[in-house]
Design a protein around this motif. Structure first.
Motif, PDB file in Angstrom:
ATOM      1  N   LEU A  34      52.395  47.390  39.207  1.00 25.71           N
ATOM      2  CA  LEU A  34      52.565  46.442  38.037  1.00 25.71           C
ATOM      3  C   LEU A  34      51.551  45.054  38.486  1.00 25.71           C
ATOM      4  O   LEU A  34      50.833  44.421  38.037  1.00 25.71           O
ATOM      5  CB  LEU A  34      53.707  46.193  37.542  1.00 25.71           C
ATOM      6  N   LEU A  35      51.928  44.790  39.868  1.00 28.22           N
ATOM      7  CA  LEU A  35      51.253  43.513  40.476  1.00 28.22           C
ATOM      8  C   LEU A  35      50.021  43.794  40.642  1.00 28.22           C
ATOM      9  O   LEU A  35      49.349  42.850  40.181  1.00 28.22           O
ATOM     10  CB  LEU A  35      52.073  42.968  41.748  1.00 28.22           C
ATOM     11  N   THR A  36      49.712  44.848  40.979  1.00 30.42           N
ATOM     12  CA  THR A  36      48.194  45.112  41.228  1.00 30.42           C
ATOM     13  C   THR A  36      47.390  45.060  40.020  1.00 30.42           C
ATOM     14  O   THR A  36      46.415  44.437  40.034  1.00 30.42           O
ATOM     15  CB  THR A  36      47.961  46.626  41.816  1.00 30.42           C
ATOM     16  N   ARG A  37      47.967  45.741  38.801  1.00 31.11           N
ATOM     17  CA  ARG A  37      47.195  45.392  37.755  1.00 31.11           C
ATOM     18  C   ARG A  37      47.060  44.168  37.201  1.00 31.11           C
ATOM     19  O   ARG A  37      46.079  43.937  36.508  1.00 31.11           O
ATOM     20  CB  ARG A  37      48.169  46.600  36.643  1.00 31.11           C
ATOM     21  N   LEU A  38      48.038  43.219  37.246  1.00 28.01           N
ATOM     22  CA  LEU A  38      48.274  41.801  37.126  1.00 28.01           C
ATOM     23  C   LEU A  38      47.146  41.075  37.570  1.00 28.01           C
ATOM     24  O   LEU A  38      46.408  40.328  37.079  1.00 28.01           O
ATOM     25  CB  LEU A  38      49.613  41.378  37.198  1.00 28.01           C
ATOM     26  N   ARG A  39      47.032  41.420  39.029  1.00 30.74           N
ATOM     27  CA  ARG A  39      45.949  40.654  39.798  1.00 30.74           C
ATOM     28  C   ARG A  39      44.314  41.005  39.026  1.00 30.74           C
ATOM     29  O   ARG A  39      43.527  40.288  38.971  1.00 30.74           O
ATOM     30  CB  ARG A  39      46.015  41.157  41.283  1.00 30.74           C
ATOM     31  N   ALA A  40      44.438  42.443  38.828  1.00 31.58           N
ATOM     32  CA  ALA A  40      43.067  42.999  38.391  1.00 31.58           C
ATOM     33  C   ALA A  40      42.696  42.162  37.044  1.00 31.58           C
ATOM     34  O   ALA A  40      41.650  41.586  36.715  1.00 31.58           O
ATOM     35  CB  ALA A  40      43.011  44.317  38.038  1.00 31.58           C
ATOM     36  N   LEU A  41      43.874  42.093  36.138  1.00 31.46           N
ATOM     37  CA  LEU A  41      43.620  41.134  34.796  1.00 31.46           C
ATOM     38  C   LEU A  41      43.481  39.665  35.193  1.00 31.46           C
ATOM     39  O   LEU A  41      42.531  39.044  34.713  1.00 31.46           O
ATOM     40  CB  LEU A  41      45.035  41.120  33.963  1.00 31.46           C
ATOM     41  N   ALA A  42      44.026  39.050  36.318  1.00 29.26           N
ATOM     42  CA  ALA A  42      43.992  37.620  36.408  1.00 29.26           C
ATOM     43  C   ALA A  42      42.436  37.431  37.002  1.00 29.26           C
ATOM     44  O   ALA A  42      41.747  36.348  37.049  1.00 29.26           O
ATOM     45  CB  ALA A  42      45.008  37.283  37.615  1.00 29.26           C
ATOM     46  N   ASP A  43      41.937  38.698  37.654  1.00 22.34           N
ATOM     47  CA  ASP A  43      40.425  38.461  38.322  1.00 22.34           C
ATOM     48  C   ASP A  43      39.400  38.735  37.135  1.00 22.34           C
ATOM     49  O   ASP A  43      38.032  38.628  37.479  1.00 22.34           O
ATOM     50  CB  ASP A  43      40.325  39.213  39.242  1.00 22.34           C
ATOM     51  N   THR A  44      39.901  39.071  35.869  1.00 24.36           N
ATOM     52  CA  THR A  44      38.777  39.607  34.981  1.00 24.36           C
ATOM     53  C   THR A  44      38.093  38.236  34.252  1.00 24.36           C
ATOM     54  O   THR A  44      38.503  37.273  34.212  1.00 24.36           O
ATOM     55  CB  THR A  44      39.498  40.062  33.859  1.00 24.36           C
ATOM     56  N   ALA A  45      36.750  38.382  34.219  1.00 28.66           N
ATOM     57  CA  ALA A  45      36.078  37.293  33.226  1.00 28.66           C
ATOM     58  C   ALA A  45      36.504  37.120  31.987  1.00 28.66           C
ATOM     59  O   ALA A  45      36.679  38.022  31.209  1.00 28.66           O
ATOM     60  CB  ALA A  45      34.626  37.655  33.411  1.00 28.66           C
ATOM     61  N   PRO A  46      37.051  35.940  31.717  1.00 32.18           N
ATOM     62  CA  PRO A  46      37.764  35.722  30.199  1.00 32.18           C
ATOM     63  C   PRO A  46      36.890  35.924  29.093  1.00 32.18           C
ATOM     64  O   PRO A  46      37.590  36.461  28.133  1.00 32.18           O
ATOM     65  CB  PRO A  46      38.090  34.101  30.648  1.00 32.18           C
ATOM     66  N   GLY A  47      35.632  35.773  29.259  1.00 35.97           N
ATOM     67  CA  GLY A  47      34.648  36.026  27.931  1.00 35.97           C
ATOM     68  C   GLY A  47      34.469  37.721  28.107  1.00 35.97           C
ATOM     69  O   GLY A  47      33.672  37.829  27.026  1.00 35.97           O
ATOM     70  N   ASP A  48      34.762  38.591  29.023  1.00 38.97           N
ATOM     71  CA  ASP A  48      34.504  39.774  29.001  1.00 38.97           C
ATOM     72  C   ASP A  48      35.720  40.468  28.050  1.00 38.97           C
ATOM     73  O   ASP A  48      36.395  41.068  28.760  1.00 38.97           O
ATOM     74  CB  ASP A  48      34.394  40.468  30.184  1.00 38.97           C
TER      75      ASP A  48
END
Length: 225
Positions: A34-48
């Motif tokens: 879960l933490l790993t997936r949240l990190r991936a979300l936090a690193d996602t470009a907001p406009g994508d």
């Protein structure tokens, strides 16, 4: 939880509100994922929008193992992440704030690359076919793009044991799961226990449970019912 553009931020708010019980109800490996997936979300470009939606889907998947009576687990059925594009900026910002709260103090944040590598090793241990073998099963044609490909191998569960052709339901479910963009996440869904299917893995239930139930379980993960 109301579906729509705010469903992503609402899901993250629920995770924050119930973070202690989530930590208690998930196994160590489930919580670290879960933490790993949240990190991936936090690193996602907001406009994508597509990437944000896919990352939210991955976070939602990590919450499915919660007991049905858990307030976050009950709310999942109302979360629709595909019907409407999420507001990328607020979602990514909220995920960063949430991560800061979840990873304060001991235990230390997990080694994200190591976790991902462990999941990939597990998925690569399942029986698989080479690209040449898959092409032969497709009468010499290029394999359908919906098939999950992990590196240079195709997990064998996607093919009928009799004539060796791809299951139509596999192709349909893989489209729902956006397997072309996240083949590892889609493979993990197929090969993990699924609460919507009484704990069985979808791959093991091919040809056993009706196709509509497998599709329904995938749709429930992505959109909610």
């Amino acid at each position: 939880m109301n579906p729509g553009k705010d469903s992503g931020t609402r899901m993250l708010a629920l995770i924050e509100e119930h973070r202690d019980s989530i930590r208690a109800q998930l196994t160590e490996q489930q919580y670290e994922l879960l933490l790993t997936r949240l990190r991936a979300l936090a690193d996602t470009a907001p406009g994508d929008d597509r990437a944000v939606r896919r990352a939210l889907q991955a976070v939602r998947h990590c919450l499915v193992p919660l007991p049905f009576g858990h307030p976050v687990r009950k709310a999942l059925d109302s979360v629709r992440l595909v019907a409407a594009a999420p507001a990328g900026g607020p979602v990514v910002s909220r995920s960063r704030d949430l991560l800061a709260r979840l990873t304060l103090g001991p235990p230390q944040p997990p080694d994200t690359p190591a976790i991902i590598a462990a999941v990939e090793r597990r998925l690569l241990r399942v029986p698989a076919l080479s690209a040449t073998e898959v092409r032969a099963r497709c009468d010499g044609s290029a394999p359908p793009p919906e098939l999950i490909r992990l590196g240079d191998r195709y997990p064998e569960f996607q093919f009928r044991p009799g004539d060796g052709t791809p299951y139509e339901v596999v192709l349909e479910v893989n489209r729902v799961l956006l397997a072309d963009a996240d083949p590892w996440g889609a493979a993990d869904w197929w090969l993990s226990g699924n609460a919507f299917l009484d704990g069985g893995s979808p791959a093991a239930l091919l040809g056993v449970r009706p196709d509509r139930e497998l599709v329904g379980a995938a749709v429930a993960l992505v959109e909610g019912d």
